[in-house]
Each structure stands twice: as C-alpha cells, then as structure tokens.
Design an enzyme around this catalytic site. Structure first.
Site, mmCIF file in Angstrom:
data_model
loop_
_atom_site.group_PDB
_atom_site.id
_atom_site.type_symbol
_atom_site.label_atom_id
_atom_site.label_comp_id
_atom_site.label_asym_id
_atom_site.label_seq_id
_atom_site.Cartn_x
_atom_site.Cartn_y
_atom_site.Cartn_z
ATOM 1 N N GLU A 49 106.230 26.537 -30.962
ATOM 2 C CA GLU A 49 106.842 27.459 -29.955
ATOM 3 C C GLU A 49 108.081 26.773 -29.475
ATOM 4 O OE1 GLU A 49 105.801 30.411 -29.101
ATOM 5 O OE2 GLU A 49 104.138 30.501 -30.091
ATOM 6 N N CYS A 203 108.895 48.903 -32.215
ATOM 7 C CA CYS A 203 109.592 49.365 -30.828
ATOM 8 C C CYS A 203 111.054 48.328 -31.222
ATOM 9 C CB CYS A 203 108.870 49.078 -29.661
ATOM 10 S SG CYS A 203 109.757 49.865 -28.405
ATOM 11 N N CYS A 210 109.553 55.326 -33.477
ATOM 12 C CA CYS A 210 108.683 56.295 -32.413
ATOM 13 C C CYS A 210 107.698 57.021 -33.236
ATOM 14 C CB CYS A 210 109.353 57.069 -31.342
ATOM 15 S SG CYS A 210 110.299 56.060 -30.274
ATOM 16 N N CYS A 213 104.691 55.216 -34.263
ATOM 17 C CA CYS A 213 104.434 54.126 -33.178
ATOM 18 C C CYS A 213 102.816 54.213 -32.677
ATOM 19 C CB CYS A 213 105.187 54.066 -32.085
ATOM 20 S SG CYS A 213 104.741 52.958 -30.845
ATOM 21 N N CYS A 219 103.644 57.138 -24.411
ATOM 22 C CA CYS A 219 104.829 56.162 -24.113
ATOM 23 C C CYS A 219 105.903 57.106 -23.445
ATOM 24 C CB CYS A 219 105.658 55.688 -25.283
ATOM 25 S SG CYS A 219 106.931 55.006 -25.322
HETATM 26 S S1 SF4 Z 1 106.978 55.229 -28.923
HETATM 27 FE FE1 SF4 Z 1 107.718 53.779 -27.193
HETATM 28 S S2 SF4 Z 1 106.804 52.087 -27.513
HETATM 29 FE FE2 SF4 Z 1 106.575 53.003 -29.444
HETATM 30 S S3 SF4 Z 1 108.688 52.645 -30.684
HETATM 31 FE FE3 SF4 Z 1 108.980 54.436 -29.519
HETATM 32 S S4 SF4 Z 1 109.885 53.698 -27.503
HETATM 33 FE FE4 SF4 Z 1 108.513 51.820 -28.453
#
Ligand code: SF4
Length: 224
Positions: A49, A203, A210, A213, A219
């Site tokens: 880290e 993200c 998105c 995702c 979201c």
């Molecule tokens: S859906 Fe939401 S969490 Fe997923 S990549 Fe898009 S902005 Fe980010």
C-alpha cells in the site's frame, strides 16, 4: 439527476443491497490479480500500500515481488543498506521514499516487536502512513470492515447515488459514509477489491462504461 450531499441523505436500502449482490457476483469473474492480494501478511500488505500511493498497480507488481524477496520482514528492511532499497524501489520513482520505508520498519521493531499493529490509531502513528494506507491494512491484512476511500471509490459511490464529487470529496465525512454503505460486511476484503476494480475498469473517470456495468439498474447516473 445530481443532489447536494447533506447530513440527512439516507441511501436507498434496496439500491445498497442490489449493489452489494451485483458486485459480489461481478467480482467472482473480474477481480484483478495482484501479488499483494494473495497474502494477508500485514507487513507485505503495508509495503504494497505504501508503494501503491500515486503509482499504477501494474507497475508496482514486479517491484513488490522483488522487494518482498529481498526485504520480507521489518528486520531485513531496517538493516538493508539504503542504496539497495533504492535500487529496488527505483523503477517506481520512489527512491526519495527509502528513508520512510526504513523508518516504518524501524518503528515496527521498536514499538511493536516487529509486527504491524492492528488498530487505526497505531497505524496512523507510523511515519508516512495516512488514512488510506491504514484502512487498507486493517481490511486486507486483518479483515476489518473498513472502507477504502479514494478518488476512485468516491467517484463510484457518488455516481451511483447521484452526488457530484471531485478528488477532494474523499475528505467529506458524508461521502465517506456513502462509500462505507456500499461495503459488504460479510466479506469486506473481496468487497473492497471489487469496488476498486469496478471503479478502475468500468466506472472510469472520463468515460464510464455504463452499458456493461453490473450495477447500472440502480445507478442514478448510469440509468439516467
Ligand atoms: S452505471 Fe453508474 S456505477 Fe456503473 S459505470 Fe455507469 S456511472 Fe459508473
């Protein structure tokens, strides 16, 4: 739709449960492999880290392996000639941090019998160890449910709940609370790894992906 964050904001429980469940299943397939993720040795986690601050993980991996081969415990690191430590850390541009690494090792020997402490206060008292590193050690080495709050997880949580954030938002206690809410207390280690990886791989700062995702449905940003 973006909101201003306030003390009164309460995350939607359904969205929280959904996020944890989807992240758990996404993590089974997509967690990135790094050598420091294969160990819960607290000294190894602490060293990793300290190297990872402001350095790309892919660059750190070979340096970390060599570092642990040569200075795998506080005694070996504290006793090593600084030039040898600098040679190993050089590829990361961390020569200037050699005194800090060796000072931490020396402090572990003097104050903690050569072991890494398992409380936040004691970790923060080590030279050069800030909140991020302390929380990472508590979770990744000791399994405590501490959230990893950095620019990436803050961005992810902010977008998910619909709050505008910037790199300085990590200092906000309200944003820290949002990030913590998303952590799965049943397996905090894997949950934190998955949040870091989702933020890094999906993200992303400029172009969030998105459509692929796993948490898009709840979201606020991605489903808008
Ligand atoms: S859906 Fe939401 S969490 Fe997923 S990549 Fe898009 S902005 Fe980010």
């Amino acid at each position: 739709m973006w909101h201003r964050l306030s003390d009164s904001f309460e995350p939607d429980l359904q969205a929280v449960t959904y996020f944890r469940r989807r992240l758990r299943s996404w993590g089974r397939e997509h967690l990135r492999e790094f050598p420091w993720r294969r160990t819960s040795d607290a000294f190894a986690v602490l060293m990793a880290e300290m190297m990872l601050r402001r350095t790309r993980a892919a660059q750190v991996a070979p340096v970390f392996v060599r570092f642990m081969e040569e200075f795998g415990n506080p005694g070996a690191l504290a006793a090593a000639p600084p030039g040898e430590v600098a040679t190993v850390l050089g590829p990361l541009g961390l020569r200037w941090r050699v005194p800090a690494f060796q000072e931490v090792a020396q402090r572990l020997i003097e104050a903690h019998c050569g072991r890494v402490p398992d409380t936040r206060d004691m970790l923060l008292a080590l030279p050069g160890v800030g909140p991020y590193v302390a929380d990472a050690v508590l979770c990744f080495a000791f399994g405590f449910p501490t959230s990893i709050v950095d620019a990436n997880t803050v961005r992810l949580a902010g977008r998910y709940f619909g709050h505008a954030t910037n790199p300085e938002s990590r200092r906000s206690t309200e944003i820290q609370r949002l990030v913590s809410t998303l952590l799965d207390p049943r397996d905090p280690r894997r949950s934190n790894f998955a949040m870091l990886d989702l933020a890094a791989e999906v993200c992303q700062p400029r172009h969030p992906r998105c459509p692929v995702c796993p948490v898009r449905r709840h979201c606020v940003t991605g489903s808008a």
